[in-house]
Design an enzyme around this catalytic site. Structure first.
Site, PDB file in Angstrom:
ATOM      1  N   LEU A 101      53.208  35.320  87.749  1.00 39.80           N
ATOM      2  CA  LEU A 101      54.123  35.169  86.619  1.00 39.80           C
ATOM      3  C   LEU A 101      53.689  36.124  85.517  1.00 39.80           C
ATOM      4  O   LEU A 101      52.499  36.414  85.365  1.00 39.80           O
ATOM      5  CB  LEU A 101      54.100  33.738  86.072  1.00 39.80           C
ATOM      6  CG  LEU A 101      54.836  32.652  86.870  1.00 39.80           C
ATOM      7  CD1 LEU A 101      54.559  31.287  86.244  1.00 39.80           C
ATOM      8  CD2 LEU A 101      56.325  32.918  86.923  1.00 39.80           C
ATOM      9  N   ASP A 102      54.650  36.598  84.728  1.00 38.09           N
ATOM     10  CA  ASP A 102      54.329  37.444  83.593  1.00 38.09           C
ATOM     11  C   ASP A 102      53.448  36.676  82.609  1.00 38.09           C
ATOM     12  O   ASP A 102      53.446  35.438  82.580  1.00 38.09           O
ATOM     13  CB  ASP A 102      55.599  37.890  82.867  1.00 38.09           C
ATOM     14  CG  ASP A 102      56.504  38.739  83.746  1.00 38.09           C
ATOM     15  OD1 ASP A 102      56.006  39.280  84.747  1.00 38.09           O
ATOM     16  OD2 ASP A 102      57.700  38.844  83.423  1.00 38.09           O
ATOM     17  N   LYS A 103      52.745  37.412  81.767  1.00 35.81           N
ATOM     18  CA  LYS A 103      51.838  36.796  80.797  1.00 35.81           C
ATOM     19  C   LYS A 103      52.558  35.807  79.890  1.00 35.81           C
ATOM     20  O   LYS A 103      52.033  34.739  79.572  1.00 35.81           O
ATOM     21  CB  LYS A 103      51.167  37.888  79.969  1.00 35.81           C
ATOM     22  CG  LYS A 103      50.158  37.360  78.955  1.00 35.81           C
ATOM     23  CD  LYS A 103      49.505  38.504  78.188  1.00 35.81           C
ATOM     24  CE  LYS A 103      48.524  37.985  77.146  1.00 35.81           C
ATOM     25  NZ  LYS A 103      47.874  39.086  76.389  1.00 35.81           N
TER      26      LYS A 103
END
Length: 231
Positions: A101-103
């Site tokens: 997942l993106d940050k």
């Protein structure tokens, strides 16, 4: 694998305790005291700490609720917190991530020591459904439901996305189900129709969900959840 990481991975000791044991001469590799934390060891080596033999454990399958601003990374040298930091001290083999997942995104991340299983989770060939709750900056046009269902072209891609299901939950809120895992796919899909994702949370991967986890918490998958990706 590094000696300190092997000890932390296959025992109850944290990485810091493993390093302390090595530096104080309480670790032996094949009968020899070793004080080099970065010594590369193999599973067939005999590793003893405080007189206790350290052996590899079985495969591990973890569901983690990733909070915002935590990296989906397994690197040791990251300045930011990573998903691996959140399971520090857990007895497991060397873990990798099945579905990053993106940050700035939150929600379900799977961590495992089983490479073949991870491939079944992430490979488009097996069409594993992933469900995301999204909040958008602008109202969602109802025609986007049909556009996503047909598939659309993303910048730099030669093929349309696979059919995706968008359920409208409110004027700027929806639940999106996809079976791919392209780079920044959910954000790029909404960007392609002129909207922008403000909040993104993954709720499900296949039949695995967040249960009643709070951000930063995790649980071990049960047999039914593990086997569901192998059918």
């Amino acid at each position: 694998m590094r000696l300190d990481k092997f000890i932390a991975t296959h025992s109850e000791a944290s990485r810091s305790l493993a390093k302390a044991a090595i530096l104080s001469g309480r670790a032996k590799v094949n009968g020899v005291v070793v004080k080099d934390q970065g010594l590369k060891v193999k599973s067939e080596d005999e590793i003893v700490v405080n007189g206790q033999l350290i052996t590899e454990s079985g495969e591990v399958y973890i569901a983690l609720y990733k909070p915002e601003d935590v990296l989906s990374s397994t690197g040791d040298d990251e300045e930011d917190d990573t998903v691996i930091d959140l399971v520090d001290g857990f007895t497991h083999k060397e873990l990798h991530i099945a579905g990053r997942l993106d940050k700035d995104a939150t929600g379900l991340v799977l961590l495992t020591s089983d490479g073949k299983w991870s491939h079944r989770v992430t490979s488009p060939k097996f069409a594993c459904e992933k469900i995301y709750h999204v909040v958008l900056i602008d109202p969602i046009d109802e025609e986007i439901v049909d556009i996503f269902a047909e598939g659309l072209y993303l910048r730099g891609e030669e093929k349309r996305t696979l059919p995706a299901k968008l359920e409208l939950l409110g004027e700027r809120e929806g639940r999106l189900t996809i079976t791919e895992g392209k780079y920044h796919q959910v954000k790029r899909m909404f960007g392609a129709v002129g909207n922008k994702v403000l909040e993104l949370k993954r709720e499900n991967i296949g039949m695995v969900n967040l249960r009643d986890l709070e951000p930063g918490e995790f649980y071990e998958l049960d047999d039914a959840e593990i086997q569901s990706f192998l059918k």
